[in-house]
Design a protein around this motif. Sequence first.
Motif, PDB file in Angstrom:
ATOM      1  N   ILE A 216      69.519   6.130  -7.057  1.00  0.00           N
ATOM      2  CA  ILE A 216      69.797   4.714  -6.857  1.00  0.00           C
ATOM      3  C   ILE A 216      69.009   3.931  -7.911  1.00  0.00           C
ATOM      4  N   SER A 217      69.645   2.897  -8.442  1.00  0.00           N
ATOM      5  CA  SER A 217      69.004   2.096  -9.472  1.00  0.00           C
ATOM      6  C   SER A 217      67.647   1.570  -8.995  1.00  0.00           C
ATOM      7  N   GLY A 218      66.633   1.786  -9.822  1.00  0.00           N
ATOM      8  CA  GLY A 218      65.294   1.323  -9.459  1.00  0.00           C
ATOM      9  C   GLY A 218      64.434   2.378  -8.810  1.00  0.00           C
ATOM     10  N   HIS A 219      65.045   3.453  -8.335  1.00  0.00           N
ATOM     11  CA  HIS A 219      64.284   4.546  -7.732  1.00  0.00           C
ATOM     12  C   HIS A 219      63.725   5.450  -8.825  1.00  0.00           C
ATOM     13  N   ARG A 220      62.435   5.757  -8.710  1.00  0.00           N
ATOM     14  CA  ARG A 220      61.789   6.569  -9.731  1.00  0.00           C
ATOM     15  C   ARG A 220      61.540   7.999  -9.270  1.00  0.00           C
ATOM     16  N   SER A 221      61.722   8.250  -7.991  1.00  0.00           N
ATOM     17  CA  SER A 221      61.479   9.593  -7.466  1.00  0.00           C
ATOM     18  C   SER A 221      62.795  10.286  -7.159  1.00  0.00           C
ATOM     19  N   VAL A 222      62.901  11.521  -7.581  1.00  0.00           N
ATOM     20  CA  VAL A 222      64.063  12.351  -7.259  1.00  0.00           C
ATOM     21  C   VAL A 222      63.555  13.684  -6.718  1.00  0.00           C
ATOM     22  N   SER A 223      64.056  14.046  -5.556  1.00  0.00           N
ATOM     23  CA  SER A 223      63.702  15.331  -4.954  1.00  0.00           C
ATOM     24  C   SER A 223      64.948  16.177  -4.803  1.00  0.00           C
ATOM     25  N   TRP A 224      64.772  17.474  -4.868  1.00  0.00           N
ATOM     26  CA  TRP A 224      65.884  18.415  -4.714  1.00  0.00           C
ATOM     27  C   TRP A 224      65.626  19.314  -3.507  1.00  0.00           C
ATOM     28  N   TYR A 225      66.704  19.587  -2.771  1.00  0.00           N
ATOM     29  CA  TYR A 225      66.638  20.435  -1.588  1.00  0.00           C
ATOM     30  C   TYR A 225      67.769  21.448  -1.628  1.00  0.00           C
ATOM     31  N   GLN A 226      67.494  22.610  -1.049  1.00  0.00           N
ATOM     32  CA  GLN A 226      68.534  23.618  -0.835  1.00  0.00           C
ATOM     33  C   GLN A 226      68.864  23.643   0.650  1.00  0.00           C
ATOM     34  N   GLN A 227      70.134  23.529   0.986  1.00  0.00           N
ATOM     35  CA  GLN A 227      70.539  23.580   2.394  1.00  0.00           C
ATOM     36  C   GLN A 227      71.423  24.789   2.642  1.00  0.00           C
TER      37      GLN A 227
ATOM     38  N   GLN B 183      65.495  23.025   2.638  1.00  0.00           N
ATOM     39  CA  GLN B 183      64.236  23.491   2.057  1.00  0.00           C
ATOM     40  C   GLN B 183      63.963  22.748   0.765  1.00  0.00           C
ATOM     41  N   PHE B 184      62.743  22.260   0.634  1.00  0.00           N
ATOM     42  CA  PHE B 184      62.325  21.458  -0.504  1.00  0.00           C
ATOM     43  C   PHE B 184      62.168  22.339  -1.742  1.00  0.00           C
ATOM     44  N   LEU B 185      62.780  21.907  -2.830  1.00  0.00           N
ATOM     45  CA  LEU B 185      62.668  22.624  -4.103  1.00  0.00           C
ATOM     46  C   LEU B 185      61.573  22.025  -4.975  1.00  0.00           C
ATOM     47  N   PHE B 186      61.743  20.771  -5.348  1.00  0.00           N
ATOM     48  CA  PHE B 186      60.744  20.068  -6.148  1.00  0.00           C
ATOM     49  C   PHE B 186      61.036  18.579  -6.166  1.00  0.00           C
ATOM     50  N   GLU B 187      60.026  17.820  -6.596  1.00  0.00           N
ATOM     51  CA  GLU B 187      60.148  16.382  -6.722  1.00  0.00           C
ATOM     52  C   GLU B 187      59.694  15.959  -8.109  1.00  0.00           C
ATOM     53  N   TYR B 188      60.428  15.034  -8.686  1.00  0.00           N
ATOM     54  CA  TYR B 188      60.055  14.444  -9.960  1.00  0.00           C
ATOM     55  C   TYR B 188      59.837  12.944  -9.771  1.00  0.00           C
ATOM     56  N   PHE B 189      58.816  12.465 -10.450  1.00  0.00           N
ATOM     57  CA  PHE B 189      58.509  11.033 -10.410  1.00  0.00           C
ATOM     58  C   PHE B 189      58.128  10.624 -11.823  1.00  0.00           C
TER      59      PHE B 189
ATOM     60  N   TYR C 273      73.227  22.060  -2.536  1.00  0.00           N
ATOM     61  CA  TYR C 273      72.037  21.531  -3.192  1.00  0.00           C
ATOM     62  C   TYR C 273      72.086  20.010  -3.121  1.00  0.00           C
ATOM     63  N   LEU C 274      71.081  19.474  -2.473  1.00  0.00           N
ATOM     64  CA  LEU C 274      71.013  18.038  -2.228  1.00  0.00           C
ATOM     65  C   LEU C 274      69.944  17.397  -3.088  1.00  0.00           C
ATOM     66  N   CYS C 275      70.266  16.231  -3.562  1.00  0.00           N
ATOM     67  CA  CYS C 275      69.318  15.433  -4.312  1.00  0.00           C
ATOM     68  C   CYS C 275      69.024  14.187  -3.475  1.00  0.00           C
ATOM     69  N   ALA C 276      67.792  13.749  -3.493  1.00  0.00           N
ATOM     70  CA  ALA C 276      67.413  12.542  -2.763  1.00  0.00           C
ATOM     71  C   ALA C 276      66.562  11.663  -3.664  1.00  0.00           C
ATOM     72  N   SER C 277      66.802  10.374  -3.608  1.00  0.00           N
ATOM     73  CA  SER C 277      65.987   9.470  -4.401  1.00  0.00           C
ATOM     74  C   SER C 277      65.227   8.511  -3.495  1.00  0.00           C
ATOM     75  N   SER C 278      64.101   8.036  -3.988  1.00  0.00           N
ATOM     76  CA  SER C 278      63.321   7.048  -3.252  1.00  0.00           C
ATOM     77  C   SER C 278      62.531   6.217  -4.254  1.00  0.00           C
ATOM     78  N   LEU C 279      62.008   5.118  -3.749  1.00  0.00           N
ATOM     79  CA  LEU C 279      61.237   4.244  -4.626  1.00  0.00           C
ATOM     80  C   LEU C 279      59.953   4.910  -5.084  1.00  0.00           C
ATOM     81  N   ALA C 280      59.263   5.560  -4.106  1.00  0.00           N
ATOM     82  CA  ALA C 280      57.901   6.000  -4.416  1.00  0.00           C
ATOM     83  C   ALA C 280      57.643   7.481  -4.206  1.00  0.00           C
TER      84      ALA C 280
END
Lengths: 115, 111
Positions: free
Chosen positions: A26-37, A44-50, A89-96
């Motif tokens: 999402i625009s403005g979100h700096r964090s991206v996390s990846w999960y395997q379902q 299950q959490f794979l990794f997070e980038y910020f 494989y799911l990606c999730a974004s968040s502000l922080a």
Amino acid sequence: KAGVTQTPRYLIKTRGQQVTLSCSPISGHRSVSWYQQTPGQGLQFLFEYFSETQRNKGNFPGRFSGRQFSNSRSEMNVSTLELGDSALYLCASSLAGSSGDNEQFFGPGTRLTVL
Amino acid sequence: QQQVKQSPQSLIVQKGGIPIINCAYENTAFDYFPWYQQFPGKGPALLIAIRPDVSEKKEGRFTISFNKSAKQFSLHIMDSQPGDSATYFCAASMSDDKIIFGKGTRLHILP
């Protein structure tokens, strides 16, 4: 406001190949996390980038890697595919970030099938 | 110690009934407990969340009950509807560490 987008939505590969999945947060979100379902293991959490840096990593082998670009878009790579890598494989974004009470917004996922 | 155990794996409830999904954790450092709802073909979406200093939280028909001493928390859905049929994930997290999800509960509400 556009949601999290993931491409491709579906992918079929054979054992031994490698694959790259893409995620636009999402625009403005700096964090991206990846999960395997998977049905047996859930999410299950794979990794997070910020801000282009890997901030957290789950318990997956080194065949799973990722990166984040300056525009916060992220890619995930899996090398030497195994049958057990078949999953959503799911990606999730968040502000922080993915920790604490930071709300994560998930994309629809990429369904990877390894034959 | 980092696990979140969720039960049941699947649940079928008649419309209007109150499905209850339970989760248990070990790590007392967890300080945030969200529930996510996932419909087929979609990613999970945050439904409701609670902190351990509160014993209950309601949002519409969804209620979280939290028992800090037992290290357990549960989701109740009042007056359940067929549209509530989805997979529900509980989770736990703490500052500066990754979120841990339960394995999910597939809920089916019969019309």
